[in-house]
Design a protein around this motif. Structure first.
Motif, PDB file in Angstrom:
ATOM      1  N   GLY A  41       8.270  -1.231  -9.754  1.00  0.00           N
ATOM      2  CA  GLY A  41       8.221  -2.689  -9.640  1.00  0.00           C
ATOM      3  C   GLY A  41       8.173  -3.197  -8.216  1.00  0.00           C
ATOM      4  N   PHE A  42       7.602  -2.370  -7.284  1.00  0.00           N
ATOM      5  CA  PHE A  42       7.498  -2.797  -5.892  1.00  0.00           C
ATOM      6  C   PHE A  42       6.130  -2.464  -5.310  1.00  0.00           C
ATOM      7  CE2 PHE A  42      12.141  -2.262  -6.258  1.00  0.00           C
ATOM      8  CZ  PHE A  42      12.575  -3.454  -5.691  1.00  0.00           C
ATOM      9  N   HIS A  43       5.655  -3.344  -4.442  1.00  0.00           N
ATOM     10  CA  HIS A  43       4.506  -3.023  -3.605  1.00  0.00           C
ATOM     11  C   HIS A  43       4.995  -2.165  -2.443  1.00  0.00           C
ATOM     12  CE1 HIS A  43       1.755  -5.685  -5.663  1.00  0.00           C
ATOM     13  NE2 HIS A  43       2.578  -6.711  -5.501  1.00  0.00           N
ATOM     14  N   ALA A  44       4.069  -1.405  -1.847  1.00  0.00           N
ATOM     15  CA  ALA A  44       4.420  -0.568  -0.704  1.00  0.00           C
ATOM     16  C   ALA A  44       3.449  -0.805   0.440  1.00  0.00           C
ATOM     17  CB  ALA A  44       4.394   0.905  -1.093  1.00  0.00           C
ATOM     18  N   LYS A  45       3.946  -0.662   1.646  1.00  0.00           N
ATOM     19  CA  LYS A  45       3.134  -0.685   2.850  1.00  0.00           C
ATOM     20  C   LYS A  45       3.270   0.675   3.507  1.00  0.00           C
ATOM     21  CE  LYS A  45       0.996  -2.473   6.534  1.00  0.00           C
ATOM     22  NZ  LYS A  45      -0.414  -2.929   6.519  1.00  0.00           N
ATOM     23  N   VAL A  46       2.128   1.308   3.847  1.00  0.00           N
ATOM     24  CA  VAL A  46       2.197   2.653   4.422  1.00  0.00           C
ATOM     25  C   VAL A  46       1.448   2.741   5.745  1.00  0.00           C
ATOM     26  CG1 VAL A  46       2.341   3.701   2.120  1.00  0.00           C
ATOM     27  CG2 VAL A  46       0.134   3.549   3.268  1.00  0.00           C
ATOM     28  N   ILE A  47       1.913   3.627   6.590  1.00  0.00           N
ATOM     29  CA  ILE A  47       1.205   4.055   7.787  1.00  0.00           C
ATOM     30  C   ILE A  47       0.933   5.540   7.586  1.00  0.00           C
ATOM     31  CG2 ILE A  47       1.244   4.317  10.286  1.00  0.00           C
ATOM     32  CD1 ILE A  47       1.262   1.397   9.317  1.00  0.00           C
ATOM     33  N   ASP A  48      -0.332   5.904   7.512  1.00  0.00           N
ATOM     34  CA  ASP A  48      -0.718   7.267   7.150  1.00  0.00           C
ATOM     35  C   ASP A  48      -1.385   7.960   8.336  1.00  0.00           C
ATOM     36  OD1 ASP A  48      -1.632   9.610   6.065  1.00  0.00           O
ATOM     37  OD2 ASP A  48      -2.599   8.704   4.327  1.00  0.00           O
ATOM     38  N   GLY A  49      -0.698   8.939   8.895  1.00  0.00           N
ATOM     39  CA  GLY A  49      -1.266   9.761   9.957  1.00  0.00           C
ATOM     40  C   GLY A  49      -1.126  11.220   9.599  1.00  0.00           C
ATOM     41  N   MET A  50      -1.603  11.569   8.384  1.00  0.00           N
ATOM     42  CA  MET A  50      -1.435  12.917   7.860  1.00  0.00           C
ATOM     43  C   MET A  50      -2.667  13.775   8.119  1.00  0.00           C
ATOM     44  SD  MET A  50       1.600  12.996   6.657  1.00  0.00           S
ATOM     45  CE  MET A  50       1.555  14.561   5.780  1.00  0.00           C
ATOM     46  N   SER A  51      -2.450  15.075   8.151  1.00  0.00           N
ATOM     47  CA  SER A  51      -3.534  16.047   8.279  1.00  0.00           C
ATOM     48  C   SER A  51      -3.856  16.604   6.900  1.00  0.00           C
ATOM     49  CB  SER A  51      -3.111  17.184   9.207  1.00  0.00           C
ATOM     50  OG  SER A  51      -3.974  18.293   9.073  1.00  0.00           O
TER      51      SER A  51
END
Length: 290
Positions: free
Chosen positions: A131-141
């Motif tokens: 029941g939540f929106h998410a904000k992500v910062i993605d710096g994955m390999s």
């Protein structure tokens, strides 16, 4: 003077290979300096705006315990304790789909298998089911790294972190951490001290330290060491608003996630990682193969 590498080599009596290597190293140094300046500028902006602060959420000893080695679910469970939707750990495991997840790297059954999925797809979807929106910062390999448990301790400590490159996503990650903690909710972060998910529950702008817990390890982490652990990756997720769902809708979404995973329709990272029901056969094959 816009000379070619061959002309530079002749001018300085070097081989062309050496010149290419020097140019490559120089570019990396310029990029690193640009990131460092960006972080310094970000902190200067906070100072100029009068919002330099220290915010450490109440993170009791009960949160230092890890209830499951599915660390993503464990951190989400802890994050929810700071919202009005406090769920049990089994409920978090179920609604996020982690209770049904199995990922196997064929033949080697690599230690990275359990986290061999697209964080940016799977984790926000699981949080949405709650029941939540998410904000992500993605710096994955997209690649599997070395097993940090088998590395020399000198390669995993703070001194080693300081020698690695500053991650390009660091400024955006710090901004998301500040915004979430200022709203009173900790954030989920990957590979703070070793390759698992942990919780960032505080910051101190003056000392440039983050307060974090990962698998029971509670320590501070310098701002610029985020993303400089063994795998040199950054992933930060914060809660970013509510989604109105009934329990029936939540359960339906959770089952849809589980079925999609079981049928292997979920994207794989790394590409050879086997998911869902097929992963049982991959595990048996590895076991029988020794």
């Amino acid at each position: 003077d816009q000379l070619s590498p061959q002309e530079i080599a002749k001018l300085f009596q070097l081989s062309s290979a050496n010149v290419y290597q020097i140019i490559s190293r120089s570019r990396k140094k310029v990029i690193q300096e640009k990131i460092r300046v960006t972080v310094d500028s970000y902190m200067k902006t906070r100072r100029d705006m009068g919002i330099m602060s220290k915010r450490i959420l109440d993170y009791g000893k009960e949160f230092h315990e890890t209830g499951t080695w599915t660390t993503a679910a464990d951190v989400i469970y802890k994050m929810l304790r700071y919202t009005d939707r406090k769920l049990s750990l089994p409920m978090v495991m179920g609604l996020t789909g982690h209770a049904f997840r199995i990922n196997i790297v064929p033949k080697s059954v690599h230690i990275a298998g359990p986290t061999g999925y697209n964080f940016s797809e799977v984790l926000p979807r699981g949080l949405h089911n709650i029941g939540f929106h998410a904000k992500v910062i993605d710096g994955m390999s997209p690649n599997i790294g070395e097993n940090s448990n088998l590395l020399d301790p000198s390669l995993t400590g703070k001194d080693a972190m300081g020698k690695r490159s500053i991650h390009r996503e660091l400024p955006r990650a710090l901004d998301l951490i500040h915004r979430s903690l200022d709203q009173g909710i900790p954030v989920l972060a990957w590979d703070l001290f070793f390759p698992e998910f942990g919780t960032v529950y505080g910051y101190d702008d003056e000392t440039r330290l983050l307060y974090a817990e990962e698998c029971g390890k509670v320590e501070t982490l310098p701002f610029d060491h985020l993303g400089r652990s063994v795998l040199e990756e950054i992933f930060v997720l914060a809660i970013d608003g509510k989604v109105d769902l009934t329990l029936k809708q939540q359960l339906r979404l959770s089952l849809e996630s589980a079925i999609e995973h079981y049928e292997g329709r979920e994207s794989a990272i790394p590409a050879n990682c086997v998911k869902g029901l097929a992963a049982y056969d991959a595990w048996l094959e590895a076991l029988e193969g020794g």
